[in-house]
Design a protein around this motif. Structure first.
Motif, mmCIF file in Angstrom:
data_model
loop_
_atom_site.group_PDB
_atom_site.id
_atom_site.type_symbol
_atom_site.label_atom_id
_atom_site.label_comp_id
_atom_site.label_asym_id
_atom_site.label_seq_id
_atom_site.Cartn_x
_atom_site.Cartn_y
_atom_site.Cartn_z
ATOM 1 N N PHE A 79 46.692 28.469 -4.346
ATOM 2 C CA PHE A 79 46.589 27.267 -3.530
ATOM 3 C C PHE A 79 45.837 26.256 -4.392
ATOM 4 O O PHE A 79 44.681 26.492 -4.753
ATOM 5 N N THR A 80 46.479 25.146 -4.713
ATOM 6 C CA THR A 80 45.892 24.256 -5.702
ATOM 7 C C THR A 80 46.042 22.802 -5.297
ATOM 8 O O THR A 80 46.736 22.480 -4.325
ATOM 9 N N GLY A 81 45.427 21.914 -6.104
ATOM 10 C CA GLY A 81 45.513 20.488 -5.861
ATOM 11 C C GLY A 81 44.918 20.124 -4.520
ATOM 12 O O GLY A 81 43.862 20.598 -4.128
ATOM 13 N N SER A 82 45.648 19.292 -3.786
ATOM 14 C CA SER A 82 45.180 18.874 -2.461
ATOM 15 C C SER A 82 45.963 19.584 -1.364
ATOM 16 O O SER A 82 46.182 19.043 -0.284
ATOM 17 N N SER A 83 46.383 20.806 -1.649
ATOM 18 C CA SER A 83 47.180 21.551 -0.683
ATOM 19 C C SER A 83 46.398 21.784 0.602
ATOM 20 O O SER A 83 45.180 21.898 0.607
ATOM 21 N N SER A 84 47.156 21.848 1.695
ATOM 22 C CA SER A 84 46.560 22.148 2.990
ATOM 23 C C SER A 84 47.509 23.105 3.702
ATOM 24 O O SER A 84 48.574 22.705 4.174
ATOM 25 N N ALA A 85 47.134 24.364 3.745
ATOM 26 C CA ALA A 85 48.009 25.391 4.314
ATOM 27 C C ALA A 85 47.404 25.933 5.598
ATOM 28 O O ALA A 85 46.266 26.394 5.613
ATOM 29 N N THR A 86 48.175 25.854 6.673
ATOM 30 C CA THR A 86 47.765 26.430 7.945
ATOM 31 C C THR A 86 48.702 27.586 8.244
ATOM 32 O O THR A 86 49.890 27.386 8.515
ATOM 33 N N LEU A 87 48.177 28.796 8.176
ATOM 34 C CA LEU A 87 48.987 29.998 8.351
ATOM 35 C C LEU A 87 48.626 30.607 9.700
ATOM 36 O O LEU A 87 47.547 31.171 9.859
ATOM 37 N N GLU A 88 49.524 30.477 10.663
ATOM 38 C CA GLU A 88 49.240 30.897 12.027
ATOM 39 C C GLU A 88 49.617 32.360 12.216
ATOM 40 O O GLU A 88 50.782 32.735 12.109
ATOM 41 N N SER A 89 48.609 33.181 12.483
ATOM 42 C CA SER A 89 48.804 34.614 12.763
ATOM 43 C C SER A 89 49.509 35.335 11.634
ATOM 44 O O SER A 89 50.228 36.306 11.860
ATOM 45 N N CYS A 90 49.313 34.877 10.417
ATOM 46 C CA CYS A 90 49.911 35.583 9.281
ATOM 47 C C CYS A 90 48.989 35.472 8.077
ATOM 48 O O CYS A 90 48.208 34.536 7.948
ATOM 49 N N ASN A 91 49.113 36.453 7.210
ATOM 50 C CA ASN A 91 48.157 36.628 6.130
ATOM 51 C C ASN A 91 48.796 36.460 4.765
ATOM 52 O O ASN A 91 50.020 36.360 4.634
ATOM 53 N N VAL A 92 47.940 36.469 3.755
ATOM 54 C CA VAL A 92 48.354 36.318 2.362
ATOM 55 C C VAL A 92 48.012 37.594 1.620
ATOM 56 O O VAL A 92 46.907 38.129 1.766
ATOM 57 N N HIS A 93 48.957 38.092 0.816
ATOM 58 C CA HIS A 93 48.691 39.297 0.035
ATOM 59 C C HIS A 93 49.304 39.173 -1.351
ATOM 60 O O HIS A 93 50.403 38.653 -1.515
ATOM 61 N N SER A 94 48.582 39.680 -2.343
ATOM 62 C CA SER A 94 49.072 39.733 -3.719
ATOM 63 C C SER A 94 49.002 41.158 -4.231
ATOM 64 O O SER A 94 47.978 41.826 -4.088
ATOM 65 N N ASN A 95 50.089 41.621 -4.853
ATOM 66 C CA ASN A 95 50.111 42.951 -5.458
ATOM 67 C C ASN A 95 49.496 42.973 -6.854
ATOM 68 O O ASN A 95 49.427 44.029 -7.484
ATOM 69 N N SER A 96 49.053 41.810 -7.343
ATOM 70 C CA SER A 96 48.488 41.740 -8.688
ATOM 71 C C SER A 96 47.115 42.412 -8.750
ATOM 72 O O SER A 96 46.320 42.309 -7.815
ATOM 73 N N THR A 97 46.857 43.056 -9.891
ATOM 74 C CA THR A 97 45.559 43.685 -10.123
ATOM 75 C C THR A 97 44.577 42.748 -10.827
ATOM 76 O O THR A 97 43.462 43.155 -11.141
ATOM 77 N N ALA A 98 44.964 41.507 -11.064
ATOM 78 C CA ALA A 98 44.105 40.563 -11.786
ATOM 79 C C ALA A 98 42.851 40.232 -10.986
ATOM 80 O O ALA A 98 42.818 40.380 -9.762
ATOM 81 N N ASN A 99 41.815 39.773 -11.690
ATOM 82 C CA ASN A 99 40.582 39.410 -10.992
ATOM 83 C C ASN A 99 40.696 38.076 -10.266
ATOM 84 O O ASN A 99 39.760 37.641 -9.595
ATOM 85 N N ASP A 100 41.845 37.412 -10.410
ATOM 86 C CA ASP A 100 42.143 36.212 -9.630
ATOM 87 C C ASP A 100 43.568 36.320 -9.098
ATOM 88 O O ASP A 100 44.374 35.404 -9.232
ATOM 89 N N ALA A 101 43.860 37.460 -8.489
ATOM 90 C CA ALA A 101 45.204 37.721 -7.980
ATOM 91 C C ALA A 101 45.622 36.676 -6.953
ATOM 92 O O ALA A 101 46.787 36.296 -6.860
ATOM 93 N N VAL A 102 44.662 36.228 -6.139
ATOM 94 C CA VAL A 102 44.859 35.087 -5.239
ATOM 95 C C VAL A 102 43.781 34.074 -5.579
ATOM 96 O O VAL A 102 42.607 34.431 -5.708
ATOM 97 N N THR A 103 44.173 32.813 -5.740
ATOM 98 C CA THR A 103 43.188 31.780 -6.074
ATOM 99 C C THR A 103 43.322 30.600 -5.132
ATOM 100 O O THR A 103 44.426 30.191 -4.768
ATOM 101 N N VAL A 104 42.170 30.084 -4.732
ATOM 102 C CA VAL A 104 42.092 28.816 -4.022
ATOM 103 C C VAL A 104 41.234 27.916 -4.879
ATOM 104 O O VAL A 104 40.034 28.171 -5.049
ATOM 105 N N ILE A 105 41.840 26.895 -5.472
ATOM 106 C CA ILE A 105 41.127 26.064 -6.441
ATOM 107 C C ILE A 105 41.252 24.588 -6.076
ATOM 108 O O ILE A 105 42.035 24.212 -5.211
#
Length: 414
Positions: A162-188
């Protein structure tokens, strides 16, 4: 005589220093000894906390396959021993359900208490008996997490970003990443994300822009989620090419088109109603330009031979996937054998993509201005990037689609 001896003693500086040293050194040595032993106790406590954490996590994970107390005891003890817990001087208690704290009585919570009775060293001069040191941890097995953003890549940094000026509203649902990286999911950057929960096989890197209303913190080191569409068959690509694959004309021009094979792309610039069925885009790009208006129900768009998706920011799009058959719930389906390519989804503020965007080998970018939530919009891709406003929901069962369930996540909670 006594005065003479006193003057002699005081005048002898070497004797004074020696005597002073003899008096002070036991105190100094004692202080070092007490400090060293106190440090050892602290180190032991930290080690036992790690043992308790690992044992609780292992026992909660065991709940997936067994709810026998003996099995929980066994895996918890093995996990604790692997971290250095000493059974010869310790006791480990596995409480299921948890018996204290916020999760007392929860049948999906396991409480671990680890204790070691540490023999005294220097302090044995002043006190008797071993020093009891203990730590506690609670882990839970959380079930039935509906997921609307799933990144399949196993090692990528920022597999979900999730980057820049993004605005995400996720209603009753989640985010998942199968990556093993130390930043598998990033909010920047200044990205804002509202979701019940974020989880990753690796770790999550985030800013204050992340808000979760179910999880206290992102769930890290979670199990991988299987590709939910791995069994969906590839459509046939042997049909003859449709005679027209560009729908343009002066403003107000309207078309109704049928499913089929669109060779060299499918370009929409005006009002198009899509009849139900599978649309094979063979090469080129599925493009909806800013002047396009697209409506349709019961459709699946299959992209192959290098085809990509490009939906402009002001396009008005309201399309939904089939509710039955091989492609139930699948709105966009990118050929799994395709090399990694970028697929861009924009759209006007009222646009709705009802169904799954499935690009197992591709990179999906959501860069639109849609803040419409609810419905059922799922993104399953190799990697996912949210750079604009996104309103996603997982109300899929009501539409006959299958939820993507990120089930049985283990989380340390106390």
């Amino acid at each position: 005589m006594i005065k003479a001896l006193t003057r002699a003693f005081v005048s002898n500086r070497k004797g004074t220093i020696a005597t002073f040293t003899a008096l002070v050194m036991p105190v100094v040595i004692g202080g070092f000894g007490l400090g060293a032993e106190a440090s050892y106790w602290y180190f032991t406590e930290r080690k036992l906390q790690n043992s308790a954490d690992v044992a609780a996590y292992a026992a909660a994970a065991q709940l997936r396959i067994s709810r026998e107390q003996s099995d929980l005891d066994s895996v918890a003890l093995a996990a604790a021993v692997s971290t250095g817990y000493r059974t010869s001087i310790g006791t480990l208690t596995t409480s299921w359900p948890a018996t204290s704290g916020s999760y007392a009585g929860d049948t999906n919570a396991v409480e671990i208490t680890v204790r070691e009775d540490v023999p005294r060293l220097f302090t044995a001069l002043f006190s008797s008996g071993d020093v009891p040191i203990s730590s506690r941890a609670v882990a839970t097995l959380k079930r039935s997490f509906p997921t609307c953003i799933l990144a399949l890549d196993k090692s990528a940094s920022g597999a979900v970003t999730f980057t820049g000026s993004s605005s995400a509203t996720l209603e009753s649902c989640n985010v998942h990443s199968n990556s093993t990286a130390n930043d598998a999911v990033t909010v920047i950057g200044s990205g804002v994300v509202s979701t019940p929960c974020i989880s990753a096989v690796g770790e999550v890197s985030y800013t204050s822009g992340l808000t979760m209303d179910t999880c206290v913190a992102p769930i890290e080191y979670a199990d991988a989620v299987d590709d939910p569409f791995a069994g969906v068959p590839d459509p046939s690509t042997s049909d003859p090419c449709e005679p027209t694959n560009t729908f343009a004309g002066p403003p107000g021009t309207a078309y109704t088109i049928d499913a089929g094979r669109y060779c060299g792309g499918l370009s929409i610039k005006r009002n198009v109603t899509m009849n139900p069925g599978v649309y094979v885009v063979d090469g080129g790009s599925f493009t909806i330009e800013s002047s396009g208006e697209v409506f349709g129900a019961g459709i699946t768009l299959y992209l192959t031979n290098g085809a990509t998706v490009s939906i402009a920011g002001t396009a008005d799009v309201d399309i939904s996937a089939p509710t039955t058959g091989d492609y139930a719930g699948v709105l966009f389906f990118v050929d799994r054998s395709e090399p990694n390519a970028t697929h861009i989804f924009n759209g006007a503020s009222g646009s709705r993509l009802d169904g799954a965007i499935y690009a197992a080998s591709g990179h999906v970018v959501v860069a639109g201005t849609s803040t419409v939530g609810g419905g059922c919009t799922q993104i399953v891709a190799n990697t996912v990037e949210i750079t604009g406003d996104a309103g996603l929901g997982s109300d899929c069962a009501a539409r006959g689609y299958s939820d993507i369930m990120n089930e049985q996540l283990v989380q340390l909670v106390e």
